[in-house]
Design a protein around this motif. Structure first.
Motif, PDB file in Angstrom:
ATOM      1  N   PRO A   1      12.753  -2.922   8.188  1.00 30.76           N
ATOM      2  CA  PRO A   1      12.939  -2.116   6.983  1.00 30.76           C
ATOM      3  C   PRO A   1      11.674  -1.469   6.461  1.00 30.76           C
ATOM      4  N   PHE A   2      10.531  -1.919   6.890  1.00 30.03           N
ATOM      5  CA  PHE A   2       9.315  -1.375   6.304  1.00 30.03           C
ATOM      6  C   PHE A   2       8.164  -1.494   7.288  1.00 30.03           C
TER       7      PHE A   2
ATOM      8  N   LEU B   1      -5.425  10.168  -6.035  1.00 32.73           N
ATOM      9  CA  LEU B   1      -5.045   9.886  -4.642  1.00 32.73           C
ATOM     10  C   LEU B   1      -4.893  11.180  -3.848  1.00 32.73           C
TER      11      LEU B   1
ATOM     12  N   LEU C   1       5.503   6.103   0.072  1.00 35.28           N
ATOM     13  CA  LEU C   1       6.321   5.342  -0.878  1.00 35.28           C
ATOM     14  C   LEU C   1       5.572   5.136  -2.200  1.00 35.28           C
ATOM     15  N   LEU C   2       4.298   4.840  -2.092  1.00 34.13           N
ATOM     16  CA  LEU C   2       3.495   4.660  -3.308  1.00 34.13           C
ATOM     17  C   LEU C   2       3.439   5.975  -4.086  1.00 34.13           C
TER      18      LEU C   2
ATOM     19  N   VAL D   1      -8.412  10.236   4.453  1.00 36.89           N
ATOM     20  CA  VAL D   1      -7.460   9.187   4.070  1.00 36.89           C
ATOM     21  C   VAL D   1      -6.047   9.765   3.986  1.00 36.89           C
ATOM     22  N   VAL D   2      -5.095   9.005   4.474  1.00 37.17           N
ATOM     23  CA  VAL D   2      -3.700   9.417   4.372  1.00 37.17           C
ATOM     24  C   VAL D   2      -3.028   8.486   3.364  1.00 37.17           C
ATOM     25  N   ASN D   3      -2.331   9.077   2.381  1.00 38.29           N
ATOM     26  CA  ASN D   3      -1.703   8.245   1.360  1.00 38.29           C
ATOM     27  C   ASN D   3      -0.382   7.654   1.840  1.00 38.29           C
ATOM     28  N   ASP D   4       0.028   6.608   1.155  1.00 40.44           N
ATOM     29  CA  ASP D   4       1.302   5.966   1.474  1.00 40.44           C
ATOM     30  C   ASP D   4       2.411   6.718   0.739  1.00 40.44           C
TER      31      ASP D   4
ATOM     32  N   ALA E   1      -3.448   3.890   8.662  1.00 44.19           N
ATOM     33  CA  ALA E   1      -4.643   4.292   7.919  1.00 44.19           C
ATOM     34  C   ALA E   1      -4.337   4.653   6.468  1.00 44.19           C
ATOM     35  N   THR E   2      -3.094   4.461   6.020  1.00 43.29           N
ATOM     36  CA  THR E   2      -2.773   4.806   4.634  1.00 43.29           C
ATOM     37  C   THR E   2      -3.688   4.018   3.708  1.00 43.29           C
ATOM     38  N   SER E   3      -4.025   4.651   2.592  1.00 42.50           N
ATOM     39  CA  SER E   3      -5.010   4.048   1.708  1.00 42.50           C
ATOM     40  C   SER E   3      -4.495   2.735   1.142  1.00 42.50           C
ATOM     41  N   ILE E   4      -3.480   2.808   0.297  1.00 46.64           N
ATOM     42  CA  ILE E   4      -2.943   1.606  -0.322  1.00 46.64           C
ATOM     43  C   ILE E   4      -1.448   1.792  -0.468  1.00 46.64           C
TER      44      ILE E   4
ATOM     45  N   ASN F   1       6.689   6.601  -5.839  1.00 46.18           N
ATOM     46  CA  ASN F   1       6.795   5.726  -7.014  1.00 46.18           C
ATOM     47  C   ASN F   1       5.950   6.278  -8.161  1.00 46.18           C
ATOM     48  N   LEU F   2       4.722   6.689  -7.837  1.00 49.30           N
ATOM     49  CA  LEU F   2       3.823   7.183  -8.883  1.00 49.30           C
ATOM     50  C   LEU F   2       4.367   8.450  -9.521  1.00 49.30           C
TER      51      LEU F   2
ATOM     52  N   LEU G   1       0.521   0.879  -9.974  1.00 47.68           N
ATOM     53  CA  LEU G   1       1.678   1.325 -10.748  1.00 47.68           C
ATOM     54  C   LEU G   1       1.680   0.723 -12.147  1.00 47.68           C
TER      55      LEU G   1
ATOM     56  N   ALA H   1      -9.629   5.498   8.519  1.00 46.76           N
ATOM     57  CA  ALA H   1      -8.674   6.597   8.498  1.00 46.76           C
ATOM     58  C   ALA H   1      -8.484   7.174   9.894  1.00 46.76           C
TER      59      ALA H   1
ATOM     60  N   ILE I   1      13.122   1.667   2.439  1.00 46.44           N
ATOM     61  CA  ILE I   1      12.008   0.738   2.587  1.00 46.44           C
ATOM     62  C   ILE I   1      11.586   0.114   1.258  1.00 46.44           C
ATOM     63  N   GLN I   2      12.124   0.640   0.158  1.00 49.13           N
ATOM     64  CA  GLN I   2      11.877  -0.004  -1.139  1.00 49.13           C
ATOM     65  C   GLN I   2      12.658  -1.324  -1.121  1.00 49.13           C
TER      66      GLN I   2
ATOM     67  N   CYS J   1       2.516  -0.011  -1.984  1.00 46.17           N
ATOM     68  CA  CYS J   1       3.125  -0.945  -2.944  1.00 46.17           C
ATOM     69  C   CYS J   1       3.428  -2.281  -2.267  1.00 46.17           C
ATOM     70  N   PHE J   2       3.896  -2.185  -1.029  1.00 44.28           N
ATOM     71  CA  PHE J   2       4.306  -3.388  -0.303  1.00 44.28           C
ATOM     72  C   PHE J   2       3.773  -3.343   1.121  1.00 44.28           C
TER      73      PHE J   2
END
Lengths: 249, 482
Positions: free
Chosen positions: A193-194, B211, B225-226, B220-223, A200-203, B229-230, A224, A20, B292-293, A205-206
């Motif tokens: 585009p991405f 999260l 986009l995720l 921790v920094v979250n994403d 350091a983001t945790s997780i 979506n959630l 998800l 992180a 970005i999706q 989708c892509f």
């Protein structure tokens, strides 16, 4: 069973939380590089004018560094060589932020780094009075270690497009090829585009393979849709408990 | 009362009284977020000068409480109606409702004392950037408490259904495959489909909260986009399911106003099974502007939005129209209100499909068109159906009938107020007035005029609602004493 599930969840989140760090990159993006004066081997130039000639990758280092400068530049050299093979059109500028550095020192450094494509690599110094202006403009901080006389600083890669605009700043030693490819695309004004704003983001989708320009489904997608699978199992269990389902049939 | 629709659920004293207590509470509680809505439109219409700093607090609490109250009321209505066929546990019903009340109070505290003015879907990273540290924890905990209440309740209802039916029966698979089997009322099938989707949503909300807690407790920094979506797979689907819970009851009781019934069959089973298959993908239309999706996901969102809406809505609308045109309907206050709510569901649904169309979405999604469509199908659709059923139940438990003036005066008054405030949203959307603006700049002065007209329309609605609420509460009280 419960303990195993809990452990799996814990391990998953711990794994996700590794490395992180905070990222302030966006504060310094989409501005022109400062119009400071730089001294290169054969010429004195304005940094802005230099960058406007061609997309440029800038890194900051100093010649008497006993720390990360040389290993970082050597790694960068090897990684960039791969992009150079694919005829990516950019120049690399290594500039010193050490007041004590001279053009001669930087040429010695160039000899030690020994890049393959010497015509596209430039080593130089910034006008002493303008070092602070430049480092502040890209969010680069360094401190003097009074005991060793060394300058403590992070490694940095700054991507500047052909308009002289800063489009990426990556401050880390283990910069991945994927991140470097994002920098190549960005400085050539190709739409990326991405990318994870903060590595350091945790997780997510892509993830995005910058070199191939393809999306790769990542762990976040599992987050998800795992609940749907779990609920399918739960509902099946609820309805298949014999003492419940059989009672009033 | 010449007809009794709910005679069997009314016999179950525990379920009946718990339902009546919640319905009474929800009728009164509804005034709180409704008042917040009125205050928001008054601020936007420059009718209130001193409350601007609270606009986003009102916005957050309005959304959270409205969804919370009507979702819970839909669950209560379903529980009450299902008790004709199965036996939900009163104890679990009370525990769930208690948790929900606690969650609602916590959310109010978090928003107004803890300063968590994040909007009802608490889009990341807002909860990490605004509000006090305690407010943040209480806010997220309130969502957790609400989720636990709904989860326990949903599982209990599924358990009650499982005691009488098998899973393939409840999903109507014997109808689809043309096999013989026992008759399953549509209310059971639609309830199971909705409850399954609700449990999925709640588990997704659990992941979302985990999260958030992970980020609060560590570095921790979250994403983003995720997290988006959630939040939308949870929020959008729960709001959607709110409507389907009521539709389940609608299928059971609306035909009784014409002396008939909606039978389960192959087509109906196919429609609701397909809803179960695609409803979790429809939320993608909230992310069209997230470039970005990946594009393929946007296409899935486009088709799923159409699929989920068109299947259930079209089938229901045509069934209702076919039914009322072939049966002699008893058009009283309840049945008229139900019919109107189906019409409003249709109007809101069409407006939603327009917004879910990618090229339109790019122009309309940040305008008042969005609150226009969801207020139409959520408030004048789902919530109005619940109010209509509340009235029918109130009359039946108390034995008191309906006064003729209700149909002639009260119904038009409620409709005029509701339509007025909805139309102002639509006009705003058509003229590109942005949503979520606290006040409109001079260039958007039309928005101020629409907001002012909407505020007056809400007052008109309130006048009718207070009368309606008084009459329902009086009947509920009488019903609880018997």
């Amino acid at each position: 069973m419960k303990a195993a599930t809990l452990s799996a969840v814990l391990i998953f989140f711990l794994a996700a939380s590794v490395s992180a760090q905070t990222d302030e990159e966006k504060k310094f993006l989409y501005r022109e590089v400062p119009d400071v004066s730089i001294q290169l081997l054969n010429r004195r130039a304005s940094l802005l004018a230099f960058c406007k000639e061609e997309p440029t990758i800038i890194s900051l280092a100093y010649s008497r560094c006993a720390g990360i400068c040389y290993p970082f530049l050597l790694t960068l050299r090897d990684n960039l060589a791969e992009a150079e093979k694919e005829e990516k059109k950019f120049r690399v500028l290594i500039i010193s932020f050490d007041e004590k550095d001279t053009q001669e020192n930087m040429q010695t450094m160039a000899g030690a780094i020994h890049p393959q494509n010497t015509s596209r690599w430039f080593f130089g110094t910034i006008e002493r009075s303008q070092i602070k202006t430049f480092t502040q403009a890209v969010g680069f901080t360094f401190t003097l270690d009074s005991l060793s006389g060394q300058l403590n600083h992070p490694p940095i890669v700054i991507g500047v497009n052909g308009d002289g605009t800063i489009v990426r700043i990556v401050k880390k030693f283990d910069i991945s090829n994927n991140e470097l490819w994002q920098v190549y695309h960005e400085i050539e004004d190709e739409f990326v585009p991405f990318y994870k704003e903060n590595i350091a983001t945790s997780i997510s989708c892509f993830t995005y393979d910058s070199r191939k320009g393809k999306f790769i489904v990542s762990w976040g997608m599992l987050l998800l849709y795992t609940p749907a699978i779990l609920v399918a199992i739960l509902v099946w269990r609820i309805f298949s408990i014999k003492k419940i389902a059989g009672v009033q049939k | 009362m010449e007809q009794t629709f709910f005679s069997e659920p009314i016999q179950n004293k525990g379920i009946r009284n718990t339902t009546l207590v919640w319905f009474s509470l929800s009728l009164v509680l509804f005034l709180v977020p409704a008042a917040f809505g009125f205050l928001m439109r008054s601020i936007q219409g420059n009718l209130l000068q001193d409350s601007h700093h609270l606009f986003y607090h009102f916005l957050t609490s309005h959304g959270l409480l409205m969804v919370g109250i009507w979702f819970t009321s839909a669950m209560a209505l379903l529980t009450f109606s299902l008790s004709k066929y199965v036996k939900p546990r009163v104890g679990m019903y009370i525990v769930s409702l208690s948790l929900i009340v606690v969650g609602a109070l916590m959310s109010l505290w978090a928003v107004f004392i803890g300063d968590m003015a994040t909007g009802w879907y608490f889009l990341y990273p807002l909860p990490m950037r605004i509000g006090t540290a305690t407010g943040r924890i209480v806010f997220l905990s309130s969502i957790g408490v609400l989720g636990v209440g709904w989860l326990l309740w949903s599982i209990d209802l599924l358990l009650a259904i499982a005691k009488k039916y098998t899973l393939p029966e409840t999903l109507g698979w014997h109808y689809i495959f043309g096999e013989s089997g026992r008759e399953v009322p549509p209310i059971i099938m639609i309830a199971v489909v909705s409850l399954i989707a609700i449990i999925v949503c709640i588990l997704i909300a659990v992941i979302l909260l985990l999260l958030y807690l992970l980020e609060i407790a560590s570095s921790v920094v979250n994403d983003a986009l995720l997290m988006k979506n959630l939040v939308f797979v949870f929020g959008h689907t729960v709001a959607n399911m709110n409507l389907y819970l009521v539709i389940a009851v609608f299928y059971e009781y609306f035909p009784k106003f014409g002396g008939g019934e909606f039978k389960n069959g192959r087509m109906l089973a196919i429609v609701w099974n397909s809803v179960l298959g695609i409803v979790l993908f429809a939320y993608f239309h909230h992310l069209y502007m997230d470039f970005i999706q990946p594009t393929v996901v946007q296409y899935i969102g486009q088709f799923a939005s159409y699929g989920a809406g068109v299947a259930a809505a079209t089938f229901t609308i045509f069934s209702v129209l076919a039914f009322v045109s072939t049966h002699k309907m008893n058009w009283n206050f309840s049945s008229l209100l139900l019919f109107i709510s189906v019409a409003m569901w249709t109007i809101g649904g069409v407006a939603a499909l327009i917004d879910a169309t990618i090229p339109v979405n790019f122009k309309m999604h940040n305008t008042l068109w969005v609150p226009a469509h969801f207020h139409t199908y959520y408030f004048t659709g789902a919530a109005t159906m619940i109010l209509s059923f509340m009235w029918t139940i109130a009359c039946e438990v108390s034995g008191a009938g309906e006064q003729p003036w209700m149909k002639k005066f009260l119904l038009p008054l409620l409709l005029a107020g509701a339509s007025g405030f909805l139309l102002m949203f639509y006009f705003g959307g058509l003229h590109s007035i942005p949503r979520r603006y606290e006040v409109y700049p001079v260039e958007l002065s039309e928005g101020t005029a629409y907001a002012k007209a909407a505020a007056y329309s809400i007052l008109l609605f309130f006048a009718g609602y207070i009368v309606f609420m008084g009459m329902v509460l009086k009947r509920f009280l009488r019903g609880m004493k018997t």
